[in-house]
Scaffold this motif. Structure first.
Motif, short mmCIF file in Angstrom:
data_model
loop_
_atom_site.label_atom_id
_atom_site.label_comp_id
_atom_site.label_asym_id
_atom_site.label_seq_id
_atom_site.Cartn_x
_atom_site.Cartn_y
_atom_site.Cartn_z
N TYR A 31 0.79 -1.22 0.00
CA TYR A 31 0.00 0.00 0.00
C TYR A 31 0.83 1.28 0.00
O TYR A 31 0.30 2.36 0.23
CB TYR A 31 -0.96 -0.01 1.19
N ASP A 32 2.13 1.18 -0.27
CA ASP A 32 2.96 2.38 -0.28
C ASP A 32 2.46 3.41 -1.28
O ASP A 32 2.32 4.59 -0.97
CB ASP A 32 4.41 2.02 -0.60
N GLY A 33 2.19 2.99 -2.50
CA GLY A 33 1.69 3.91 -3.53
C GLY A 33 0.31 4.45 -3.19
O GLY A 33 -0.02 5.59 -3.48
N TYR A 34 -0.51 3.64 -2.56
CA TYR A 34 -1.87 4.05 -2.21
C TYR A 34 -1.86 5.19 -1.20
O TYR A 34 -2.58 6.15 -1.33
CB TYR A 34 -2.62 2.84 -1.66
N PHE A 35 -1.01 5.08 -0.18
CA PHE A 35 -0.97 6.12 0.84
C PHE A 35 -0.32 7.40 0.33
O PHE A 35 -0.62 8.48 0.78
CB PHE A 35 -0.24 5.63 2.09
N LYS A 36 0.58 7.29 -0.63
CA LYS A 36 1.22 8.47 -1.19
C LYS A 36 0.24 9.32 -1.98
O LYS A 36 0.45 10.50 -2.18
CB LYS A 36 2.40 8.07 -2.08
N GLU A 37 -0.85 8.72 -2.44
CA GLU A 37 -1.85 9.45 -3.22
C GLU A 37 -2.79 10.26 -2.33
O GLU A 37 -3.68 10.92 -2.83
CB GLU A 37 -2.67 8.47 -4.07
N GLY A 38 -2.65 10.17 -1.02
CA GLY A 38 -3.47 10.95 -0.12
C GLY A 38 -4.70 10.23 0.38
O GLY A 38 -5.53 10.82 1.05
N HIS A 39 -4.85 8.96 0.10
CA HIS A 39 -5.99 8.19 0.59
C HIS A 39 -5.78 7.87 2.06
O HIS A 39 -4.66 7.65 2.50
CB HIS A 39 -6.13 6.88 -0.20
N LYS A 40 -6.87 7.83 2.79
CA LYS A 40 -6.79 7.49 4.21
C LYS A 40 -7.60 6.23 4.47
O LYS A 40 -8.73 6.10 4.02
CB LYS A 40 -7.32 8.63 5.06
N VAL A 41 -7.02 5.33 5.20
CA VAL A 41 -7.69 4.10 5.60
C VAL A 41 -8.23 4.33 7.00
O VAL A 41 -7.49 4.68 7.91
CB VAL A 41 -6.72 2.90 5.57
N LYS A 42 -9.53 4.11 7.18
CA LYS A 42 -10.16 4.37 8.47
C LYS A 42 -10.38 3.11 9.28
O LYS A 42 -10.33 3.13 10.49
CB LYS A 42 -11.48 5.10 8.26
N THR A 43 -10.67 2.00 8.62
CA THR A 43 -10.89 0.73 9.31
C THR A 43 -10.17 -0.38 8.57
O THR A 43 -9.70 -0.20 7.45
CB THR A 43 -12.39 0.37 9.39
N VAL A 44 -10.11 -1.53 9.21
CA VAL A 44 -9.47 -2.70 8.59
C VAL A 44 -10.25 -3.13 7.35
O VAL A 44 -9.67 -3.62 6.39
CB VAL A 44 -9.41 -3.86 9.61
N LYS A 45 -11.53 -2.92 7.34
CA LYS A 45 -12.36 -3.34 6.21
C LYS A 45 -12.12 -2.49 4.96
O LYS A 45 -12.56 -2.85 3.88
CB LYS A 45 -13.85 -3.28 6.59
#
Length: 102
Positions: A31-45
């Motif tokens: 998920y390195d590329g995913y987090f660099k795009e500014g997306h935020k993960v709020k829960t495990v789901k």
């Protein structure tokens, strides 16, 4: 990720083991590329189950907070199974799966 294709002559256990090793190697970078795009993960789901379970199983294994019991290599996971799991780290994967469900 590219799909993992295998020759028909290869045993299923070898396929599962090879696929698990590939996923485990990529789990820390999934998920390195995913987090660099500014997306935020709020829960495990919010994370795909397969990637979360592989990454968290690797995390549990690296931490070393619980030991694999001596009987883990001979135990079956259900009444219908004939053999124990082929993955040597199956207990970490099972634990990560249960953590995701809770």
């Amino acid at each position: 990720l590219k799909p993992f294709r295998l020759k028909p002559s290869v045993d299923r256990r070898e396929h599962r083991t090879a696929a698990y090793l590939i996923l485990a190697a990529m789990a820390t970078q999934a998920y390195d590329g995913y987090f660099k795009e500014g997306h935020k993960v709020k829960t495990v789901k919010d994370v795909e189950a397969e990637k979360f379970i592989a990454a968290f199983a690797q995390h549990l294994k690296r931490q070393g907070r619980f030991e694999i019991p001596k009987w883990a290599d001979v135990v079956k996971t259900s009444r219908a199974k004939e053999l124990p799991p082929s993955n040597p780290d199956w207990l970490y994967v099972r634990t990560a799966s249960m953590v995701r469900k809770v």
